[in-house]
Design a protein around this motif. Structure first.
Motif, PDB file in Angstrom:
ATOM      1  N   ARG A 347     -49.872  -4.210  75.269  1.00  0.00           N
ATOM      2  CA  ARG A 347     -50.672  -5.202  75.994  1.00  0.00           C
ATOM      3  C   ARG A 347     -50.016  -5.443  77.344  1.00  0.00           C
ATOM      4  NH1 ARG A 347     -51.543 -10.354  72.696  1.00  0.00           N
ATOM      5  NH2 ARG A 347     -49.340 -10.660  73.167  1.00  0.00           N
ATOM      6  N   GLU A 348     -50.824  -5.236  78.381  1.00  0.00           N
ATOM      7  CA  GLU A 348     -50.350  -5.456  79.739  1.00  0.00           C
ATOM      8  C   GLU A 348     -51.335  -6.368  80.455  1.00  0.00           C
ATOM      9  OE1 GLU A 348     -47.985  -1.316  80.910  1.00  0.00           O
ATOM     10  OE2 GLU A 348     -49.922  -1.797  81.845  1.00  0.00           O
ATOM     11  N   ASN A 349     -50.865  -7.472  80.928  1.00  0.00           N
ATOM     12  CA  ASN A 349     -51.727  -8.411  81.645  1.00  0.00           C
ATOM     13  C   ASN A 349     -52.999  -8.735  80.866  1.00  0.00           C
ATOM     14  OD1 ASN A 349     -49.919  -8.379  83.905  1.00  0.00           O
ATOM     15  ND2 ASN A 349     -50.852  -6.415  84.540  1.00  0.00           N
ATOM     16  N   GLY A 350     -52.842  -8.897  79.575  1.00  0.00           N
ATOM     17  CA  GLY A 350     -53.974  -9.265  78.737  1.00  0.00           C
ATOM     18  C   GLY A 350     -54.865  -8.109  78.342  1.00  0.00           C
ATOM     19  N   ARG A 351     -54.532  -6.870  78.766  1.00  0.00           N
ATOM     20  CA  ARG A 351     -55.346  -5.699  78.447  1.00  0.00           C
ATOM     21  C   ARG A 351     -54.579  -4.790  77.491  1.00  0.00           C
ATOM     22  NH1 ARG A 351     -59.276  -5.174  82.453  1.00  0.00           N
ATOM     23  NH2 ARG A 351     -59.441  -2.946  82.231  1.00  0.00           N
ATOM     24  N   PHE A 352     -55.292  -4.201  76.531  1.00  0.00           N
ATOM     25  CA  PHE A 352     -54.684  -3.270  75.582  1.00  0.00           C
ATOM     26  C   PHE A 352     -54.846  -1.855  76.115  1.00  0.00           C
ATOM     27  CE2 PHE A 352     -55.900  -7.009  73.164  1.00  0.00           C
ATOM     28  CZ  PHE A 352     -54.714  -7.313  72.497  1.00  0.00           C
ATOM     29  N   VAL A 353     -53.733  -1.179  76.408  1.00  0.00           N
ATOM     30  CA  VAL A 353     -53.759   0.121  77.070  1.00  0.00           C
ATOM     31  C   VAL A 353     -52.946   1.140  76.283  1.00  0.00           C
ATOM     32  CG1 VAL A 353     -54.039  -0.956  79.338  1.00  0.00           C
ATOM     33  CG2 VAL A 353     -51.737  -0.446  78.490  1.00  0.00           C
ATOM     34  N   VAL A 354     -53.195   2.429  76.577  1.00  0.00           N
ATOM     35  CA  VAL A 354     -52.452   3.517  75.931  1.00  0.00           C
ATOM     36  C   VAL A 354     -51.190   3.800  76.737  1.00  0.00           C
ATOM     37  CG1 VAL A 354     -52.507   5.952  75.232  1.00  0.00           C
ATOM     38  CG2 VAL A 354     -54.575   4.538  75.052  1.00  0.00           C
TER      39      VAL A 354
END
Length: 434
Positions: A347-354
């Motif tokens: 989770r980066e800045n509220g976003r779930f990323v690969v």
């Protein structure tokens, strides 16, 4: 979202109606990014391929284009004769192609076809490679993928994955379907469908079996299914929750998450059945096991440190070491095929990323900028990562290169999620042309 809530949503997201395969609508591919440098290549029509229901040259072109690493040079509608003699390579160089593929299809008396393909370097004016294989009429698409793999490897030095398969869960209306398809999303077949959620498909290393979680008995149970024999077995149907299966590399063991002792912990169960053996021991949630390629270690997600992070422990169980420290949410680890790195969701800045981590240096690399990415898995060559994301309010599949340079989206007519990239399949026999 905390791990427990996320896990709960995945678990509560499965009535089995059929175990027979049935053909389904294909997935379409949209390339959403390309590599920094694309190799210009021309794939000429194969002489004689008009007798086939599926053009082999069209499949090869689509495969190469989907990688973002090739720029297709228009080859015209007239096939170029396939011979060892060089087909006016200077002209193809002038047209902008660094490489040219020509080929032929010849029917055999038994209904099969003989497919030949030659690849030329227009700059050096030399034949790079030549291949010949025999395919039944039903296998011409498979043959095309395999030839695309050969071209890809000859031009990049890396093994191709066009002839591999993917598994995923498709939700249409109230129905859940566990499907497998070619890596390009075509030739989709339903393995299992149900009115209850199906989750977490996982491939055996030989590509023969899938493990998955089904709620058909109104509770999560782990099944394994033989894709060739069509048989299946409830491998983990213990008290409480049974979830998150992962095959050991030798295919004899499944790592699963069970709540036998009141909280989610990782256990090992024999694929032939038997009592579970507890591997992790904590007072927190331990889940999402992934075996290292050599089978010696297991990466998993745990919130034992106060937030969901990724840990590593011996495959036989024992003391775990924490792998991720950046951020407060790192989950869903999967080892690369060479075991040197892993992909996971952060989770980066509220976003779930690969993201990926080099396991030697512990350096991480964020690959996507999506908001709800999940379930990443490596292609068997380690160069691409398949994952699920969100677009237009529904789940879609996507791939991103392991260096983050290019990506593509695979769309189906439904809500698609829980993808898993399968291993290399048994290839058709290929001989080399002089």
């Amino acid at each position: 979202m905390t791990l427990s809530k996320r896990s709960f949503l995945r678990l509560v997201s499965l009535l089995l109606a059929s175990v027979a395969f049935s053909a389904q609508a294909d997935i379409t591919i949209e390339v959403t990014g390309t590599g920094a440098r694309q190799l210009p290549v021309a794939i000429a029509g194969l002489t004689g391929e008009v007798v086939l229901k599926q053009s082999i040259s069209d499949v090869i072109r689509a495969d190469l284009a989907s990688t973002g690493r090739f720029r297709l040079v228009e080859a015209g509608s007239v096939p170029v004769a396939e011979t060892p003699a060089k087909p006016e390579l200077g002209n193809w160089k002038t047209r902008g192609a660094d490489a040219l593929a020509t080929g032929s299809v010849t029917p055999n008396a038994d209904g099969s076809v003989q497919v030949r393909l030659r690849l030329f370097d227009t700059l050096s004016q030399k034949q790079l490679a030549g291949f010949e294989l025999r395919a039944q009429a039903a296998d011409t698409r498979r043959a095309a993928h395999q030839l695309a793999d050969q071209i890809y490897e000859a031009l990049t030095g890396e093994r191709g994955v066009f002839s591999t398969r993917i598994a995923y869960v498709l939700k249409q209306g109230k129905r859940y379907q566990l499907q497998i398809a070619d890596a390009d999303g075509h030739n989709a077949q339903t393995v299992v469908d149900s009115n209850e959620p199906i989750l977490s498909p996982a491939w055996s290393q030989d590509g023969r079996k899938l493990a998955y979680v089904s709620f058909e008995r109104k509770k999560p149970i782990v099944y394994t299914q033989d894709l060739y024999a069509g048989t299946r077995r409830a491998v983990a149907a213990f008290k409480g929750s049974n979830s998150a299966p992962a095959f050991s590399p030798d295919g004899r063991t499944l790592a699963v998450t069970l709540t036998l002792d009141g909280i989610s912990q990782i256990y090992a169960v024999d694929t032939g059945g038997g009592a579970p053996r507890r591997l992790s021991r904590s007072f927190s949630i331990d889940t999402e096991a992934s075996y290292s390629p050599d089978g010696s270690q297991i990466a998993f997600t745990s919130d034992r440190g106060g937030s969901p992070q990724i840990y590593l422990m011996p495959a036989s169980g024992g003391e775990a070491q924490r792998l991720t420290f950046e951020g407060s949410y790192n989950v869903s680890p999967t080892f690369s095929p060479d075991g040197r790195s892993m992909t996971f969701i952060r989770r980066e800045n509220g976003r779930f990323v690969v993201a990926t981590m080099d396991l030697a240096t512990r350096q991480t690399l964020t690959l996507t900028n999506g908001g709800a990415d999940e379930s990443p898995s490596y292609a068997p060559n380690g160069k691409l990562i398949l994952y699920a994301s969100q677009a237009g309010g529904r789940g879609v599949l996507a791939t991103v290169s392991a260096d983050g340079q290019f990506s593509q989206r695979l769309s189906a007519s439904g809500d698609t999620r829980e993808p898993a990239w399968g291993p290399y399949a048994t290839p058709l026999a290929v001989s080399r042309l002089p």
